[in-house]
Scaffold this motif. Structure first.
Motif, PDB file in Angstrom:
ATOM      1  N   ARG A 183       0.781  -1.221  -0.052  1.00 14.45           N
ATOM      2  CA  ARG A 183      -0.114   0.135  -0.151  1.00 14.45           C
ATOM      3  C   ARG A 183       0.757   1.316   0.076  1.00 14.45           C
ATOM      4  NH1 ARG A 183      -4.329   1.999   4.250  1.00 14.45           N
ATOM      5  NH2 ARG A 183      -2.667   1.381   5.869  1.00 14.45           N
ATOM      6  N   VAL A 184       0.499   2.288  -0.695  1.00 11.63           N
ATOM      7  CA  VAL A 184       1.161   3.294  -0.800  1.00 11.63           C
ATOM      8  C   VAL A 184       0.284   4.867  -0.441  1.00 11.63           C
ATOM      9  CG1 VAL A 184       2.538   4.961  -2.349  1.00 11.63           C
ATOM     10  CG2 VAL A 184       2.194   2.609  -2.872  1.00 11.63           C
ATOM     11  N   ALA A 185       0.752   5.432   0.426  1.00 10.31           N
ATOM     12  CA  ALA A 185       0.280   6.832   0.985  1.00 10.31           C
ATOM     13  C   ALA A 185       0.592   7.804   0.021  1.00 10.31           C
ATOM     14  CB  ALA A 185       0.564   6.913   2.360  1.00 10.31           C
ATOM     15  N   PHE A 186      -0.499   8.713  -0.352  1.00 15.35           N
ATOM     16  CA  PHE A 186      -0.474   9.871  -0.956  1.00 15.35           C
ATOM     17  C   PHE A 186      -1.107  11.365  -0.258  1.00 15.35           C
ATOM     18  CE2 PHE A 186      -0.069   6.871  -4.465  1.00 15.35           C
ATOM     19  CZ  PHE A 186       0.546   7.292  -5.387  1.00 15.35           C
ATOM     20  N   LYS A 187      -0.304  12.269  -0.092  1.00 16.96           N
ATOM     21  CA  LYS A 187      -0.664  13.243   0.495  1.00 16.96           C
ATOM     22  C   LYS A 187      -1.605  14.178  -0.218  1.00 16.96           C
ATOM     23  CE  LYS A 187       3.032  16.516  -0.956  1.00 16.96           C
ATOM     24  NZ  LYS A 187       2.007  17.666  -1.400  1.00 16.96           N
ATOM     25  N   PRO A 188      -2.500  14.955   0.404  1.00 13.98           N
ATOM     26  CA  PRO A 188      -3.533  16.172  -0.324  1.00 13.98           C
ATOM     27  C   PRO A 188      -2.471  16.897  -1.340  1.00 13.98           C
ATOM     28  CG  PRO A 188      -3.726  16.110   2.253  1.00 13.98           C
ATOM     29  CD  PRO A 188      -2.410  15.335   1.850  1.00 13.98           C
ATOM     30  N   ALA A 189      -3.017  17.001  -2.631  1.00 11.75           N
ATOM     31  CA  ALA A 189      -2.339  17.728  -3.490  1.00 11.75           C
ATOM     32  C   ALA A 189      -2.163  19.239  -2.889  1.00 11.75           C
ATOM     33  CB  ALA A 189      -3.277  18.107  -4.684  1.00 11.75           C
ATOM     34  N   ALA A 190      -0.694  19.624  -3.159  1.00 12.82           N
ATOM     35  CA  ALA A 190      -0.409  20.880  -2.396  1.00 12.82           C
ATOM     36  C   ALA A 190      -1.027  22.045  -3.262  1.00 12.82           C
ATOM     37  CB  ALA A 190       1.109  21.127  -2.641  1.00 12.82           C
ATOM     38  N   THR A 191      -1.313  22.115  -4.404  1.00 10.57           N
ATOM     39  CA  THR A 191      -2.104  23.058  -5.045  1.00 10.57           C
ATOM     40  C   THR A 191      -3.338  23.317  -4.792  1.00 10.57           C
ATOM     41  OG1 THR A 191      -0.556  22.963  -7.054  1.00 10.57           O
ATOM     42  CG2 THR A 191      -2.233  24.352  -7.365  1.00 10.57           C
ATOM     43  N   ILE A 192      -3.880  24.376  -4.028  1.00 11.17           N
ATOM     44  CA  ILE A 192      -5.303  24.643  -3.851  1.00 11.17           C
ATOM     45  C   ILE A 192      -5.510  26.034  -3.871  1.00 11.17           C
ATOM     46  CG2 ILE A 192      -5.455  22.631  -1.959  1.00 11.17           C
ATOM     47  CD1 ILE A 192      -5.049  24.758   0.074  1.00 11.17           C
ATOM     48  N   GLY A 193      -7.005  26.110  -4.364  1.00  9.20           N
ATOM     49  CA  GLY A 193      -7.227  27.435  -4.454  1.00  9.20           C
ATOM     50  C   GLY A 193      -7.541  28.563  -3.313  1.00  9.20           C
ATOM     51  N   ARG A 194      -7.486  27.815  -2.061  1.00  7.81           N
ATOM     52  CA  ARG A 194      -7.395  28.774  -1.142  1.00  7.81           C
ATOM     53  C   ARG A 194      -6.080  29.681  -0.986  1.00  7.81           C
ATOM     54  NH1 ARG A 194      -9.680  25.725   4.233  1.00  7.81           N
ATOM     55  NH2 ARG A 194     -11.977  25.006   3.375  1.00  7.81           N
ATOM     56  N   ASP A 195      -6.473  30.980  -0.189  1.00  6.03           N
ATOM     57  CA  ASP A 195      -5.493  31.937   0.322  1.00  6.03           C
ATOM     58  C   ASP A 195      -4.628  31.326   1.178  1.00  6.03           C
ATOM     59  OD1 ASP A 195      -6.494  33.532  -1.693  1.00  6.03           O
ATOM     60  OD2 ASP A 195      -7.201  35.014  -0.004  1.00  6.03           O
ATOM     61  N   GLN A 196      -3.440  31.443   1.257  1.00  7.95           N
ATOM     62  CA  GLN A 196      -2.567  30.686   2.209  1.00  7.95           C
ATOM     63  C   GLN A 196      -1.208  31.829   2.545  1.00  7.95           C
ATOM     64  OE1 GLN A 196      -1.765  26.252   1.485  1.00  7.95           O
ATOM     65  NE2 GLN A 196      -2.070  26.944  -0.724  1.00  7.95           N
ATOM     66  N   SER A 197      -1.045  31.831   3.682  1.00  7.79           N
ATOM     67  CA  SER A 197       0.082  32.593   4.326  1.00  7.79           C
ATOM     68  C   SER A 197       1.459  32.045   3.965  1.00  7.79           C
ATOM     69  CB  SER A 197      -0.234  32.943   5.553  1.00  7.79           C
ATOM     70  OG  SER A 197       1.003  33.721   6.016  1.00  7.79           O
ATOM     71  N   THR A 198       2.111  32.809   3.569  1.00  8.79           N
ATOM     72  CA  THR A 198       3.844  32.122   3.228  1.00  8.79           C
ATOM     73  C   THR A 198       4.580  33.391   3.091  1.00  8.79           C
ATOM     74  OG1 THR A 198       4.983  30.856   1.755  1.00  8.79           O
ATOM     75  CG2 THR A 198       3.264  32.252   0.556  1.00  8.79           C
ATOM     76  N   ALA A 199       5.984  33.001   3.254  1.00 15.11           N
ATOM     77  CA  ALA A 199       7.135  34.031   3.151  1.00 15.11           C
ATOM     78  C   ALA A 199       7.481  34.260   1.861  1.00 15.11           C
ATOM     79  CB  ALA A 199       8.181  33.624   4.203  1.00 15.11           C
ATOM     80  N   THR A 200       8.375  35.358   1.567  1.00 16.63           N
ATOM     81  CA  THR A 200       8.722  35.408   0.313  1.00 16.63           C
ATOM     82  C   THR A 200      10.247  34.627   0.255  1.00 16.63           C
ATOM     83  OG1 THR A 200       9.988  37.426   1.033  1.00 16.63           O
ATOM     84  CG2 THR A 200       7.988  38.009  -0.380  1.00 16.63           C
ATOM     85  N   TYR A 201      10.745  34.477  -1.047  1.00 20.38           N
ATOM     86  CA  TYR A 201      12.120  33.591  -1.046  1.00 20.38           C
ATOM     87  C   TYR A 201      13.071  33.965  -0.040  1.00 20.38           C
ATOM     88  CZ  TYR A 201      10.270  30.836  -4.890  1.00 20.38           C
ATOM     89  OH  TYR A 201       9.522  30.053  -5.853  1.00 20.38           O
ATOM     90  N   ASP A 202      13.146  35.387   0.008  1.00 16.87           N
ATOM     91  CA  ASP A 202      14.038  35.970   1.052  1.00 16.87           C
ATOM     92  C   ASP A 202      13.826  36.046   2.284  1.00 16.87           C
ATOM     93  OD1 ASP A 202      12.679  38.152   0.788  1.00 16.87           O
ATOM     94  OD2 ASP A 202      13.706  39.380   0.059  1.00 16.87           O
ATOM     95  N   GLY A 203      12.546  35.689   2.627  1.00 17.43           N
ATOM     96  CA  GLY A 203      12.440  35.414   4.175  1.00 17.43           C
ATOM     97  C   GLY A 203      11.864  36.902   4.733  1.00 17.43           C
ATOM     98  N   GLU A 204      12.010  37.955   3.895  1.00 19.48           N
ATOM     99  CA  GLU A 204      12.075  39.155   4.710  1.00 19.48           C
ATOM    100  C   GLU A 204      10.413  39.603   4.654  1.00 19.48           C
ATOM    101  OE1 GLU A 204      14.436  41.029   5.772  1.00 19.48           O
ATOM    102  OE2 GLU A 204      15.617  39.242   5.380  1.00 19.48           O
ATOM    103  N   GLU A 205       9.625  39.091   4.097  1.00 21.00           N
ATOM    104  CA  GLU A 205       8.438  39.528   3.912  1.00 21.00           C
ATOM    105  C   GLU A 205       7.185  38.230   3.878  1.00 21.00           C
ATOM    106  OE1 GLU A 205       5.336  42.105   0.700  1.00 21.00           O
ATOM    107  OE2 GLU A 205       7.540  42.006   0.442  1.00 21.00           O
ATOM    108  N   MET A 206       6.150  38.640   4.675  1.00 22.30           N
ATOM    109  CA  MET A 206       4.930  37.597   4.686  1.00 22.30           C
ATOM    110  C   MET A 206       4.058  38.238   3.726  1.00 22.30           C
ATOM    111  SD  MET A 206       5.902  35.264   6.597  1.00 22.30           S
ATOM    112  CE  MET A 206       4.303  34.278   6.771  1.00 22.30           C
ATOM    113  N   GLY A 207       3.248  37.240   3.164  1.00 19.39           N
ATOM    114  CA  GLY A 207       2.284  37.684   2.319  1.00 19.39           C
ATOM    115  C   GLY A 207       1.133  36.465   2.268  1.00 19.39           C
ATOM    116  N   VAL A 208       0.102  36.707   1.182  1.00 19.44           N
ATOM    117  CA  VAL A 208      -0.898  35.786   1.145  1.00 19.44           C
ATOM    118  C   VAL A 208      -0.995  35.431  -0.418  1.00 19.44           C
ATOM    119  CG1 VAL A 208      -3.495  35.686   1.019  1.00 19.44           C
ATOM    120  CG2 VAL A 208      -2.347  36.777   2.769  1.00 19.44           C
ATOM    121  N   LEU A 209      -0.542  34.036  -0.571  1.00 19.92           N
ATOM    122  CA  LEU A 209      -0.718  33.433  -1.991  1.00 19.92           C
ATOM    123  C   LEU A 209      -2.048  32.598  -2.189  1.00 19.92           C
ATOM    124  CD1 LEU A 209       1.097  32.914  -4.514  1.00 19.92           C
ATOM    125  CD2 LEU A 209       2.029  30.963  -3.353  1.00 19.92           C
ATOM    126  N   ALA A 210      -2.424  32.996  -3.392  1.00 17.00           N
ATOM    127  CA  ALA A 210      -3.658  32.213  -3.921  1.00 17.00           C
ATOM    128  C   ALA A 210      -3.242  31.519  -5.269  1.00 17.00           C
ATOM    129  CB  ALA A 210      -4.915  32.774  -4.073  1.00 17.00           C
TER     130      ALA A 210
END
Length: 426
Positions: free
Chosen positions: A336-363
């Motif tokens: 048996r093999v376990a698969f996680k939920p698909a990472a791409t979702i249409g909801r707004d999600q909080s995340t940081a910029t690549y340099d880690g200097e700024e937080m924002g919301v990504l849809a």
């Protein structure tokens, strides 16, 4: 690396939004009939746009063989197969927000950390689009296994989120102790699995619950994971290379290389830890055809209609999942093999910029599956075929080199040859 296998070598190429994806397969035995029609059915089962609970990306995934065959027969030289990306939309990913923010649980940041550059659209090589190549190569391996050994590989959806085909119970912490599960493994085939589209869970009640469950996450712009069970019937015995390339280790390697996988268990798996050894051990019994083996005489073995030698032993139970000591014993292999939920979702999600200097919301934009497991079924089957084919060619090499030596005197406990390839026809 992008190459899998030692004797049956599979090299994949392509990104999710490039012009094409494809594969080069080296080590295919010569003289096997092979055309696109042998490969297309599995690609069609994997392709997007199959139902309301899969990604709407419209790809036909038509395969073309570019080399390695002539007049529909393999030449023994590398076979190249190509599938065009017809509905790629890199513009879905080209906006300033997604350029600045790595998508949560995607490979955007890890690819950048590793290579110093990443594909600007989709997941690049980390996208499940890459699995087209695995499925195509797996279909070739499957045909050989089926024709030479009668091997059948069938996978199906075993759970979606908390909805299980065989829920664990105190009496059956592992499905391997459940008679209904074992009966299913003895009879399940792909035609039956595909009668339960779009979920591919071979039970009407469970499939209906799973379909509704997935749809509820889709409607909330969310996703959910699940598990896929795979069974191999009539596998050749003797496959696997201890100590570090045991068959279950190779299967785990293959399955965990599939995008979105997070777990692997074989045979009784984690549930088997909850039963005592006196229950878990698989006693050996006389194989149903052992009398035919004995009648063949010393130094030879009775064969089936296609020339395959028979084993003298079977097991009464199969908690081991067809593998003991890292080597296949001829019983059905299941895992048996376990698969996680698909990472791409249409909801707004909080995340940081690549340099880690700024937080924002990504849809996240783009088209995605609310649950990947129904389309993962042929991918699991394909990777299983690749593992078995590579292990089989390793065993063929050992058997042929050994057969050139003078025979040893028969010793107590010396086994007859088990499921070696039939002699080539003249």
């Amino acid at each position: 690396m992008s190459t899998f296998g030692n004797y049956f070598r599979v090299t994949t190429y392509g990104e999710s939004h490039g012009k094409s994806v494809g594969v080069i397969v080296d080590g295919i035995p010569p003289g096997m009939a092979l055309t696109e029609s042998d490969i297309q059915p599995q690609l069609t089962r994997r392709r997007p746009g199959q139902s309301a609970i899969t990604t709407p990306r419209d790809e036909k995934d038509r395969v073309t063989i570019h080399s390695g065959t002539e007049f529909g027969v393999t030449l023994g030289t590398p076979v190249a197969m190509v599938v065009a990306n017809e509905d790629q939309r890199p513009r879905d990913y080209g906006n300033s927000t997604m350029d600045r923010f790595p998508r949560p649980s995607h490979a955007d940041w890890t690819y950048l950390a590793k290579y110093g550059v990443k594909a600007s659209s989709g997941g690049g090589r980390s996208s499940a689009r890459e699995t087209i190549a695995r499925v195509a190569a797996g279909a070739v391996a499957e045909k050989y296994l089926r024709q030479a050994y009668g091997t059948e590989i069938t996978a199906f959806v075993a759970s979606v989120g908390a909805v299980h085909l065989f829920p664990p119970t105190p009496d059956h912490p592992s499905p391997s102790t459940n008679p209904d599960f074992l009966d299913l493994l003895r009879t399940i085939d792909r035609d039956t699995v595909d009668r339960f589209l779009p979920v591919r869970c071979p039970d009407h009640a469970a499939a209906t619950r799973m379909n509704e469950y997935i749809a509820s996450f889709r409607d909330r712009n969310d996703s959910i994971g699940g598990t896929v069970t795979c069974v191999v019937r009539n596998p050749p015995a003797g496959l696997g290379e201890p100590c570090f390339d045991k068959l279950e280790a190779l299967l785990a390697h293959a399955m965990l290389s599939i995008p979105a996988t997070k777990g692997f268990e074989i045979g009784s798996g984690f549930g088997g830890c909850e039963v005592p050894g006196s229950t878990h051990n698989d006693p050996f019994i006389k194989a149903p055809d052992v009398d035919a083996v004995a009648a063949a005489g010393a130094g030879s073995a009775a064969t089936s209609g296609n020339g395959i030698p028979r084993s003298r032993l079977a097991t009464k139970t199969n908690y081991s999942g067809g593998v003991q000591g890292g080597i296949s014993n001829g019983e059905p292999i299941y895992f048996r093999v376990a698969f996680k939920p698909a990472a791409t979702i249409g909801r707004d999600q909080s995340t940081a910029t690549y340099d880690g200097e700024e937080m924002g919301v990504l849809a996240a934009k783009g088209r995605h599956d609310p649950c990947v497991v129904p389309r993962a079924v042929p991918i699991v089957e394909g990777m299983t075929a690749l593992v078995l084919m590579d292990a089989l060619l390793a065993q063929h090499a050992r058997h042929v080199s050994s057969s050139l030596l003078p025979p040893l005197p028969k010793a107590q406990g010396q086994a007859l040859p088990v499921q070696q390839p039939p002699a080539p026809s003249s």
